[in-house]
Design an enzyme around this catalytic site. Structure first.
Site, PDB file in Angstrom:
ATOM      1  N   ASP A 247      68.482 -13.574  43.392  1.00  0.00           N
ATOM      2  CA  ASP A 247      68.908 -13.837  42.030  1.00  0.00           C
ATOM      3  C   ASP A 247      70.371 -14.275  41.993  1.00  0.00           C
ATOM      4  OD1 ASP A 247      68.355 -13.421  39.050  1.00  0.00           O
ATOM      5  OD2 ASP A 247      70.125 -12.171  39.329  1.00  0.00           O
ATOM      6  N   GLU A 290      67.910 -18.679  44.065  1.00  0.00           N
ATOM      7  CA  GLU A 290      67.974 -19.186  42.699  1.00  0.00           C
ATOM      8  C   GLU A 290      69.301 -19.929  42.556  1.00  0.00           C
ATOM      9  OE1 GLU A 290      67.942 -17.768  38.027  1.00  0.00           O
ATOM     10  OE2 GLU A 290      69.110 -16.688  39.518  1.00  0.00           O
TER      11      GLU A 290
END
Length: 547
Positions: A247, A290
């Protein structure tokens, strides 16, 4: 989780520096300490053996919304385990399952929030979802079916309720103080996307938390933080996970350079070291970054070709530009955005880079709603996703047309999975944690299973075609000349070669795929015409095998 670039010039302390000033006393303009990778990262590591992910079909699951096993209205790990046969029953000859190769679980670690992106214990399963034994059983059952499982690793920040932050904020002299980012005064910066503050006052000092005060950023200039995160990754790899979705990968190490709050050289160096570490523990694990940016920026995260011939950075990153361009092209009925995005990827990504392709994810308006509820558009988007190069990620429910709930808040993008039109939607026997999205009476698994030409059948058929066709799974890509509003390309792997064409326009066209052997898969109305051309109806797709 998305995060935009901003300015960050903060004063940090390295752990173990006796006699240094407390962070709340450091002058606002003090220089950042040097960044260095700690001894946790090996200088060398074996090459990746993660090519199982090249072209594999992934399924993104928000556990809270997938299946509830105990009637409390909250999805859980046992519920997901009970529904694995829907995703992949382990029988290659079966036609009743979706046929996915791997799962991506959104955060499952302990957290005070419904979404889990603010972790309070990186080594504990969220009690709402079950226990570590429940998680181990999910892994065992998935692996028995040949399905890999990657999990969200959210390390840019923790929850403000994490014991680390509670200790860090208890005193300027706390041993954990420099596990987070502090400064003496608030420079007044706001979030790049709105008026929210990024520096948060606490007991006379300010800590940095870009998303909000409940998510303080970890200090990755501190070698102790780096080592702890490596130990956490080792723990879950030992438990049996097959990798991590990383993330907010652009924002791990901030820089004094005002242009480098995102994508700093230190961030790239950290991910190269983390990559070596993971390879040293489990070479077949997958890392997916990401990196929500343009193609040249994403390309930087793959790193350089190493001595073993592989890339020394992240082996896979999500291809956000192609995702946005696919939805735009299908919605607006013109090929140009997608053609340009594919060209940018081809010219930017290094050889051997794996791209995580998708339509929309948990941070976006769902694809069914983005495409204005048009069934033909949903079918066309699915065909593009599952024939273009990359490793496609399906967001749970998109295969049955799950819509967004009203509004743009995140909860509206993460509503319960509609398994049936019955009360509780087949999701729970209780009251769902969040209301179902509109359209559940028609857009649900039970109804779609009974529709031989429905959206679910289309996803199943296209996934089966990928599995049976090496060129579609992981073959090369070459654009093919085509009429306006047609996206056409050749995929090739060894002796296997196919040509795919997708008519995004409103009128039928004639398209010449070149020398082809037979039509492998198509929409109704695709037919041979004269002179080697084929008629491609409006909003239709076709795939041919080539000699």
């Amino acid at each position: 989780m998305r995060r935009a670039a901003g300015i960050l010039t903060v004063a940090l302390l390295l752990g173990g520096c006796g006699g240094a000033k407390a962070p709340s006393e450091v002058p606002a303009g003090a220089a950042l300490p040097p960044f260095a990778i700690g001894s946790w990262a090996p200088a060398e590591a074996p090459p990746w053996s993660d090519r199982w992910a090249d072209g594999a079909v992934f399924y993104e699951v928000f556990v809270r919304s997938f299946a509830d096993s105990d009637g409390d209205g909250v999805g859980d790990l046992r519920g997901l385990t009970e529904r694995l046969d829907y995703l992949n029953d382990g029988d290659p000859a079966s036609v009743d399952d979706l046929g996915v190769d791997a799962l991506w679980l959104m955060p499952v670690f302990a957290s005070p929030s419904y979404h889990g992106y603010d972790t309070t214990d990186y080594r504990a399963i969220d009690p709402d979802y079950g226990t570590l034994d429940d998680f181990r059983r999910l892994l065992d059952e998935a692996h028995r079916r040949g399905v890999r499982v990657i999990v969200d690793l959210v390390i840019n920040h923790t929850s403000a309720q994490h014991p680390w932050f509670r200790e860090a904020s208890s005193s300027p002299d706390s041993p954990k103080r420099d596990w987070y980012v502090w400064r003496a005064e608030d420079p007044g910066w706001t979030q790049p996307w709105g008026p929210g503050r990024t520096w948060h006052r606490l007991d006379g000092a300010y800590y940095y938390g870009l998303f909000w005060g409940g998510m303080p950023d970890l200090n990755f200039r501190n070698p102790a933080v780096q080592a702890e995160i490596a130990d956490i990754a080792r723990y879950w790899l030992d438990v049996g996970v097959d990798g991590f979705r990383l993330d907010a990968a652009r924002h791990i190490v901030e820089s004094e350079d005002p242009a480098s709050e995102a994508d700093s050289p230190e961030t790239l160096e950290y991910w190269r070291a983390f990559s070596r570490f993971v390879r040293s523990v489990k070479p077949d694990a997958l890392l997916v970054g990401e990196v929500w940016s343009d193609a040249p920026t994403i390309a930087r995260y793959y790193g350089q070709v190493g001595p073993d011939g592989g890339l020394d950075g992240l082996p896979m990153a999500f291809d956000f530009p192609t995702a946005a361009a696919t939805v735009e092209a299908v919605r607006d009925r013109r090929a140009e955005p997608l053609v340009h995005a594919l060209a940018a990827r081809a010219s930017s990504f290094p050889p051997g880079a794996m791209a995580g392709t998708f339509l929309t994810n948990h941070d976006m308006i769902r694809v069914a709603t983005a495409l204005r509820g048009d069934p033909a558009s949903e079918r066309l988007a699915a065909a593009l996703l599952l024939t273009l190069p990359g490793s496609p990620f399906l967001y749970y429910g998109e295969e049955v047309g799950l819509q967004n709930a009203p509004g743009t808040q995140d909860e509206a993008k993460r509503t319960p999975m509609p398994w049936s039109p019955a009360s509780g939607g087949g999701f729970t026997t209780g009251r769902p944690w969040e209301p179902f999205a509109p359209g559940r009476q028609a857009d649900n698994v039970e109804t779609e299973r009974a529709a031989p030409h429905g959206l679910l059948a289309r996803y199943r058929g296209l996934i089966a075609l990928r599995h049976a066709t090496p060129a579609l799974r992981s073959g090369s890509y070459r654009a093919v000349a085509a009429p306006a509003d047609v996206v056409a390309f050749e995929r090739a792997a060894g002796s296997d070669r196919v040509v795919a064409a997708h008519n995004l326009g409103e009128r039928a066209v004639e398209f010449s795929p070149g020398a082809v052997e037979r039509l492998l898969w198509s929409d109704p109305g695709v037919a041979a015409a004269s002179g080697g051309a084929w008629t491609l109806p409006a909003r239709a797709s076709a795939v041919w095998s080539s000699p």
